[in-house]
Design a protein around this motif. Structure first.
Motif, mmCIF file in Angstrom:
data_model
loop_
_atom_site.group_PDB
_atom_site.id
_atom_site.type_symbol
_atom_site.label_atom_id
_atom_site.label_comp_id
_atom_site.label_asym_id
_atom_site.label_seq_id
_atom_site.Cartn_x
_atom_site.Cartn_y
_atom_site.Cartn_z
ATOM 1 N N ARG A 27 4.317 12.493 1.158
ATOM 2 C CA ARG A 27 4.548 13.545 2.146
ATOM 3 C C ARG A 27 6.045 13.788 2.170
ATOM 4 O O ARG A 27 6.831 12.855 2.321
ATOM 5 C CB ARG A 27 4.031 13.120 3.526
ATOM 6 C CG ARG A 27 3.677 14.312 4.398
ATOM 7 C CD ARG A 27 3.123 13.884 5.732
ATOM 8 N NE ARG A 27 4.204 13.418 6.614
ATOM 9 C CZ ARG A 27 3.985 12.974 7.843
ATOM 10 N NH1 ARG A 27 2.745 12.893 8.314
ATOM 11 N NH2 ARG A 27 5.005 12.589 8.589
ATOM 12 N N ARG A 62 0.822 -1.218 0.000
ATOM 13 C CA ARG A 62 0.000 0.000 0.000
ATOM 14 C C ARG A 62 0.847 1.255 0.000
ATOM 15 O O ARG A 62 1.789 1.390 0.774
ATOM 16 C CB ARG A 62 -0.914 0.004 1.221
ATOM 17 C CG ARG A 62 -1.825 1.214 1.314
ATOM 18 C CD ARG A 62 -2.876 1.037 2.405
ATOM 19 N NE ARG A 62 -3.613 2.266 2.638
ATOM 20 C CZ ARG A 62 -3.542 2.982 3.748
ATOM 21 N NH1 ARG A 62 -2.769 2.605 4.754
ATOM 22 N NH2 ARG A 62 -4.236 4.097 3.886
ATOM 23 N N PHE A 63 0.490 2.153 -0.913
ATOM 24 C CA PHE A 63 1.039 3.506 -0.945
ATOM 25 C C PHE A 63 -0.046 4.499 -0.538
ATOM 26 O O PHE A 63 -1.244 4.249 -0.733
ATOM 27 C CB PHE A 63 1.521 3.866 -2.355
ATOM 28 C CG PHE A 63 2.800 3.202 -2.781
ATOM 29 C CD1 PHE A 63 4.020 3.839 -2.606
ATOM 30 C CD2 PHE A 63 2.791 1.950 -3.384
ATOM 31 C CE1 PHE A 63 5.209 3.240 -3.021
ATOM 32 C CE2 PHE A 63 3.963 1.337 -3.793
ATOM 33 C CZ PHE A 63 5.175 1.985 -3.618
ATOM 34 N N VAL A 64 0.381 5.639 -0.002
ATOM 35 C CA VAL A 64 -0.496 6.777 0.262
ATOM 36 C C VAL A 64 0.111 7.988 -0.438
ATOM 37 O O VAL A 64 1.224 7.907 -0.969
ATOM 38 C CB VAL A 64 -0.654 7.040 1.780
ATOM 39 C CG1 VAL A 64 -1.317 5.847 2.458
ATOM 40 C CG2 VAL A 64 0.686 7.360 2.425
ATOM 41 N N THR A 87 3.986 7.677 -0.998
ATOM 42 C CA THR A 87 4.712 7.215 0.182
ATOM 43 C C THR A 87 4.315 5.768 0.448
ATOM 44 O O THR A 87 3.126 5.464 0.583
ATOM 45 C CB THR A 87 4.362 8.064 1.423
ATOM 46 O OG1 THR A 87 4.698 9.428 1.174
ATOM 47 C CG2 THR A 87 5.116 7.567 2.650
ATOM 48 N N SER A 120 14.148 6.867 2.112
ATOM 49 C CA SER A 120 13.126 5.933 2.586
ATOM 50 C C SER A 120 13.281 4.546 1.964
ATOM 51 O O SER A 120 12.755 3.563 2.494
ATOM 52 C CB SER A 120 11.728 6.478 2.285
ATOM 53 O OG SER A 120 11.467 6.474 0.887
ATOM 54 N N VAL A 178 3.725 2.617 2.740
ATOM 55 C CA VAL A 178 3.392 2.543 4.165
ATOM 56 C C VAL A 178 3.307 1.124 4.722
ATOM 57 O O VAL A 178 3.180 0.953 5.934
ATOM 58 C CB VAL A 178 2.076 3.284 4.477
ATOM 59 C CG1 VAL A 178 2.251 4.790 4.264
ATOM 60 C CG2 VAL A 178 0.915 2.751 3.637
ATOM 61 N N GLY A 179 3.348 0.094 3.878
ATOM 62 C CA GLY A 179 3.332 -1.230 4.474
ATOM 63 C C GLY A 179 2.795 -2.307 3.566
ATOM 64 O O GLY A 179 2.400 -2.062 2.427
ATOM 65 N N THR A 234 10.541 -0.128 6.663
ATOM 66 C CA THR A 234 9.241 -0.132 5.987
ATOM 67 C C THR A 234 9.450 0.401 4.575
ATOM 68 O O THR A 234 9.289 1.586 4.308
ATOM 69 C CB THR A 234 8.216 0.733 6.739
ATOM 70 O OG1 THR A 234 8.114 0.280 8.086
ATOM 71 C CG2 THR A 234 6.846 0.654 6.080
ATOM 72 N N SER A 235 9.845 -0.474 3.703
ATOM 73 C CA SER A 235 10.161 -0.081 2.332
ATOM 74 C C SER A 235 9.691 -1.178 1.381
ATOM 75 O O SER A 235 9.455 -2.319 1.789
ATOM 76 C CB SER A 235 11.671 0.121 2.152
ATOM 77 O OG SER A 235 12.348 -1.120 2.287
ATOM 78 N N LEU A 275 8.657 12.082 4.321
ATOM 79 C CA LEU A 275 8.705 10.626 4.286
ATOM 80 C C LEU A 275 9.051 10.078 2.909
ATOM 81 O O LEU A 275 9.742 9.059 2.795
ATOM 82 C CB LEU A 275 7.359 10.042 4.734
ATOM 83 C CG LEU A 275 6.910 10.372 6.159
ATOM 84 C CD1 LEU A 275 5.510 9.837 6.398
ATOM 85 C CD2 LEU A 275 7.894 9.812 7.178
#
Length: 235
Positions: A60, A55-57, A151, A68, A153-154, A73-74, A63
Protein backbone atom coordinates in the motif's frame (compact mmCIF):
# COMPACT_ATOMS: atom_id res chain seq x y z
CA UNK A 1 10.26 -18.58 22.10
CA UNK A 2 10.68 -22.26 22.98
CA UNK A 3 14.12 -23.69 22.19
CA UNK A 4 14.27 -27.09 20.53
CA UNK A 5 15.72 -29.88 22.66
CA UNK A 6 19.23 -30.62 21.27
CA UNK A 7 18.53 -34.36 21.20
CA UNK A 8 15.41 -33.78 19.10
CA UNK A 9 17.36 -31.48 16.81
CA UNK A 10 19.90 -34.24 16.21
CA UNK A 11 17.14 -36.76 15.48
CA UNK A 12 15.51 -34.51 12.90
CA UNK A 13 18.79 -33.98 11.06
CA UNK A 14 18.52 -37.71 10.24
CA UNK A 15 14.93 -37.56 8.93
CA UNK A 16 14.22 -36.40 5.39
CA UNK A 17 11.39 -34.05 4.51
CA UNK A 18 10.01 -36.82 2.30
CA UNK A 19 9.79 -39.14 5.30
CA UNK A 20 8.18 -36.42 7.41
CA UNK A 21 5.46 -35.79 4.83
CA UNK A 22 4.69 -39.52 4.79
CA UNK A 23 4.52 -39.74 8.58
CA UNK A 24 2.21 -36.72 8.75
CA UNK A 25 0.07 -38.06 5.89
CA UNK A 26 -0.56 -41.19 7.95
CA UNK A 27 -1.74 -38.89 10.75
CA UNK A 28 -4.14 -37.07 8.41
CA UNK A 29 -2.01 -33.98 7.66
CA UNK A 30 -1.67 -33.54 3.90
CA UNK A 31 -0.70 -29.88 3.61
CA UNK A 32 2.71 -29.52 5.26
CA UNK A 33 5.15 -28.96 2.36
CA UNK A 34 5.77 -25.25 1.71
CA UNK A 35 5.20 -24.52 -1.97
CA UNK A 36 7.79 -22.28 -3.57
CA UNK A 37 10.40 -22.73 -0.83
CA UNK A 38 13.12 -24.21 -3.03
CA UNK A 39 16.73 -24.74 -1.95
CA UNK A 40 18.82 -21.78 -3.12
CA UNK A 41 21.86 -21.24 -0.89
CA UNK A 42 23.82 -23.79 1.18
CA UNK A 43 21.07 -26.42 1.14
CA UNK A 44 23.36 -29.45 1.11
CA UNK A 45 22.90 -30.02 4.85
CA UNK A 46 19.44 -30.53 6.38
CA UNK A 47 18.36 -27.61 8.55
CA UNK A 48 16.09 -27.90 11.59
CA UNK A 49 14.65 -25.28 13.92
CA UNK A 50 11.55 -23.74 15.48
CA UNK A 51 9.66 -21.33 13.24
CA UNK A 52 10.10 -17.60 13.74
CA UNK A 53 7.40 -16.12 11.52
CA UNK A 54 7.26 -12.89 9.50
CA UNK A 55 4.36 -11.62 7.40
CA UNK A 56 3.96 -9.36 4.40
CA UNK A 57 0.71 -8.14 2.84
CA UNK A 58 0.18 -6.45 -0.54
CA UNK A 59 1.92 -3.10 -0.97
CA UNK A 60 0.00 0.00 0.00
CA UNK A 61 1.64 3.14 -1.24
CA UNK A 62 1.41 5.12 2.01
CA UNK A 63 3.06 2.29 3.97
CA UNK A 64 5.36 0.50 1.55
CA UNK A 65 8.07 3.14 1.29
CA UNK A 66 11.82 3.21 1.91
CA UNK A 67 11.05 5.20 5.07
CA UNK A 68 9.24 2.14 6.45
CA UNK A 69 12.59 0.36 6.77
CA UNK A 70 13.27 2.55 9.84
CA UNK A 71 9.86 1.87 11.41
CA UNK A 72 9.55 -0.01 14.74
CA UNK A 73 7.51 -2.50 12.69
CA UNK A 74 10.14 -3.39 10.14
CA UNK A 75 12.08 -6.40 8.98
CA UNK A 76 15.12 -4.84 10.64
CA UNK A 77 13.39 -4.76 14.02
CA UNK A 78 12.13 -8.33 13.54
CA UNK A 79 15.64 -9.62 12.84
CA UNK A 80 16.85 -8.21 16.15
CA UNK A 81 14.22 -10.33 17.93
CA UNK A 82 15.29 -13.63 16.34
CA UNK A 83 16.81 -16.08 18.84
CA UNK A 84 19.71 -18.31 17.90
CA UNK A 85 18.70 -21.57 16.21
CA UNK A 86 15.36 -20.49 14.72
CA UNK A 87 14.34 -20.90 11.12
CA UNK A 88 12.88 -17.67 9.84
CA UNK A 89 9.70 -18.39 7.87
CA UNK A 90 8.35 -15.53 5.78
CA UNK A 91 4.90 -15.21 4.24
CA UNK A 92 5.58 -13.17 1.10
CA UNK A 93 2.36 -14.27 -0.62
CA UNK A 94 4.36 -15.87 -3.42
CA UNK A 95 5.17 -12.44 -4.88
CA UNK A 96 7.83 -12.87 -7.57
CA UNK A 97 8.97 -9.30 -8.30
CA UNK A 98 9.93 -7.89 -4.90
CA UNK A 99 12.96 -9.23 -3.03
CA UNK A 100 12.06 -9.44 0.65
CA UNK A 101 15.68 -9.62 1.92
CA UNK A 102 19.10 -8.85 0.52
CA UNK A 103 22.70 -9.40 1.49
CA UNK A 104 22.88 -7.12 4.55
CA UNK A 105 19.77 -8.48 6.23
CA UNK A 106 20.82 -12.06 5.52
CA UNK A 107 24.27 -11.37 6.92
CA UNK A 108 22.72 -9.99 10.11
CA UNK A 109 20.46 -13.03 10.49
CA UNK A 110 23.46 -15.31 10.08
CA UNK A 111 25.38 -13.27 12.67
CA UNK A 112 22.51 -13.73 15.13
CA UNK A 113 22.66 -17.50 14.69
CA UNK A 114 19.53 -17.98 12.59
CA UNK A 115 19.56 -21.55 11.26
CA UNK A 116 17.99 -20.76 7.86
CA UNK A 117 15.56 -18.57 5.95
CA UNK A 118 12.48 -20.15 4.34
CA UNK A 119 9.99 -18.20 2.24
CA UNK A 120 7.51 -18.50 -0.60
CA UNK A 121 8.83 -15.19 -1.90
CA UNK A 122 12.08 -14.12 -3.56
CA UNK A 123 15.37 -12.51 -2.49
CA UNK A 124 17.66 -9.90 -4.00
CA UNK A 125 21.45 -9.37 -4.00
CA UNK A 126 22.12 -13.02 -4.80
CA UNK A 127 25.91 -12.76 -4.81
CA UNK A 128 25.89 -11.15 -1.36
CA UNK A 129 23.29 -13.56 -0.01
CA UNK A 130 25.46 -16.47 -1.12
CA UNK A 131 28.40 -14.90 0.71
CA UNK A 132 26.39 -14.16 3.87
CA UNK A 133 26.54 -17.73 5.19
CA UNK A 134 22.77 -17.93 5.70
CA UNK A 135 21.11 -21.04 4.20
CA UNK A 136 18.11 -20.00 2.09
CA UNK A 137 15.01 -21.69 0.67
CA UNK A 138 12.96 -19.35 -1.53
CA UNK A 139 11.20 -19.05 -4.88
CA UNK A 140 13.87 -17.19 -6.80
CA UNK A 141 15.61 -13.86 -7.22
CA UNK A 142 14.40 -10.36 -8.11
CA UNK A 143 16.29 -7.05 -8.08
CA UNK A 144 13.46 -4.75 -6.83
CA UNK A 145 13.15 -4.22 -3.07
CA UNK A 146 10.31 -5.50 -0.91
CA UNK A 147 8.37 -2.22 -0.88
CA UNK A 148 7.96 -2.48 -4.65
CA UNK A 149 5.23 -5.03 -4.10
CA UNK A 150 4.81 -5.79 -0.39
CA UNK A 151 4.15 -4.21 3.00
CA UNK A 152 5.72 -5.75 6.09
CA UNK A 153 3.22 -6.00 8.95
CA UNK A 154 4.77 -7.98 11.78
CA UNK A 155 6.33 -11.08 13.26
CA UNK A 156 5.59 -14.04 15.49
CA UNK A 157 1.97 -14.46 14.40
CA UNK A 158 0.44 -17.39 12.50
CA UNK A 159 1.16 -17.09 8.79
CA UNK A 160 0.46 -18.83 5.50
CA UNK A 161 3.72 -19.66 3.74
CA UNK A 162 3.48 -21.52 0.47
CA UNK A 163 -0.17 -22.28 1.20
CA UNK A 164 0.68 -23.91 4.54
CA UNK A 165 -0.34 -22.69 8.00
CA UNK A 166 2.76 -22.06 10.12
CA UNK A 167 2.59 -21.06 13.77
CA UNK A 168 5.48 -19.74 15.87
CA UNK A 169 7.36 -22.67 17.48
CA UNK A 170 6.16 -25.20 14.92
CA UNK A 171 9.18 -27.15 13.73
CA UNK A 172 10.63 -26.47 10.29
CA UNK A 173 12.78 -29.03 8.50
CA UNK A 174 14.39 -28.05 5.20
CA UNK A 175 16.51 -30.10 2.83
CA UNK A 176 17.02 -30.52 -0.91
CA UNK A 177 13.37 -31.59 -1.33
CA UNK A 178 12.13 -28.31 0.16
CA UNK A 179 10.73 -27.36 3.55
CA UNK A 180 8.05 -28.92 5.73
CA UNK A 181 6.31 -27.93 8.95
CA UNK A 182 5.76 -30.25 11.91
CA UNK A 183 3.05 -28.95 14.28
CA UNK A 184 4.49 -28.22 17.70
CA UNK A 185 2.27 -30.80 19.42
CA UNK A 186 3.57 -33.58 17.15
CA UNK A 187 7.30 -32.85 17.21
CA UNK A 188 8.34 -35.65 19.55
CA UNK A 189 6.01 -38.28 18.06
CA UNK A 190 7.09 -37.53 14.49
CA UNK A 191 10.73 -37.73 15.57
CA UNK A 192 10.25 -41.24 16.93
CA UNK A 193 8.20 -42.45 13.96
CA UNK A 194 10.45 -40.76 11.42
CA UNK A 195 13.68 -42.19 12.78
CA UNK A 196 12.23 -45.69 12.73
CA UNK A 197 10.95 -45.15 9.18
CA UNK A 198 14.44 -44.07 8.06
CA UNK A 199 15.96 -47.20 9.61
CA UNK A 200 13.39 -49.43 7.96
CA UNK A 201 13.86 -47.83 4.54
CA UNK A 202 17.64 -48.10 4.81
CA UNK A 203 17.18 -51.83 5.40
CA UNK A 204 14.76 -52.06 2.46
CA UNK A 205 17.30 -50.30 0.24
CA UNK A 206 19.88 -52.94 1.18
CA UNK A 207 17.38 -55.65 0.24
CA UNK A 208 16.77 -53.96 -3.11
CA UNK A 209 20.53 -53.90 -3.63
CA UNK A 210 20.57 -57.64 -3.04
CA UNK A 211 17.98 -58.15 -5.78
CA UNK A 212 14.79 -58.45 -3.68
CA UNK A 213 11.47 -57.91 -5.49
CA UNK A 214 9.27 -55.00 -4.39
CA UNK A 215 5.91 -56.72 -3.72
CA UNK A 216 5.79 -57.48 -0.02
CA UNK A 217 9.02 -55.56 0.53
CA UNK A 218 7.91 -51.98 -0.08
CA UNK A 219 5.59 -51.45 1.62
CA UNK A 220 6.65 -54.32 3.86
CA UNK A 221 4.20 -57.08 4.69
CA UNK A 222 4.18 -58.83 8.07
CA UNK A 223 6.69 -61.45 6.95
CA UNK A 224 9.13 -58.78 5.79
CA UNK A 225 8.67 -56.77 8.99
CA UNK A 226 9.34 -59.87 11.07
CA UNK A 227 12.57 -60.52 9.14
CA UNK A 228 13.57 -56.86 9.50
CA UNK A 229 13.09 -57.00 13.27
CA UNK A 230 15.03 -60.23 13.56
CA UNK A 231 17.95 -59.01 11.45
CA UNK A 232 18.18 -55.61 13.15
CA UNK A 233 17.57 -56.87 16.68
CA UNK A 234 14.33 -54.89 17.05
CA UNK A 235 12.19 -57.96 17.54
Amino acid sequence: MTALDPALHDVYTQISTATITTILLKKGLRNVWLRGAKPLVDARRRRVGPAFTLRFVPAREDLATPASWSSPTSTRAAIEEMPEGVITVVDAMGVQDAGIFGDILCARMHKRGVEALVTDGVLRDLEGVEASGLPVWCDGIAAPSSVTGLTFVGWQDPIACGGVAVFPNDLIVADRDGAVVVPQALIREVADLGLEQERLEAWIMREVGHGAKLPGLYPPNEETLARYRTETGDG
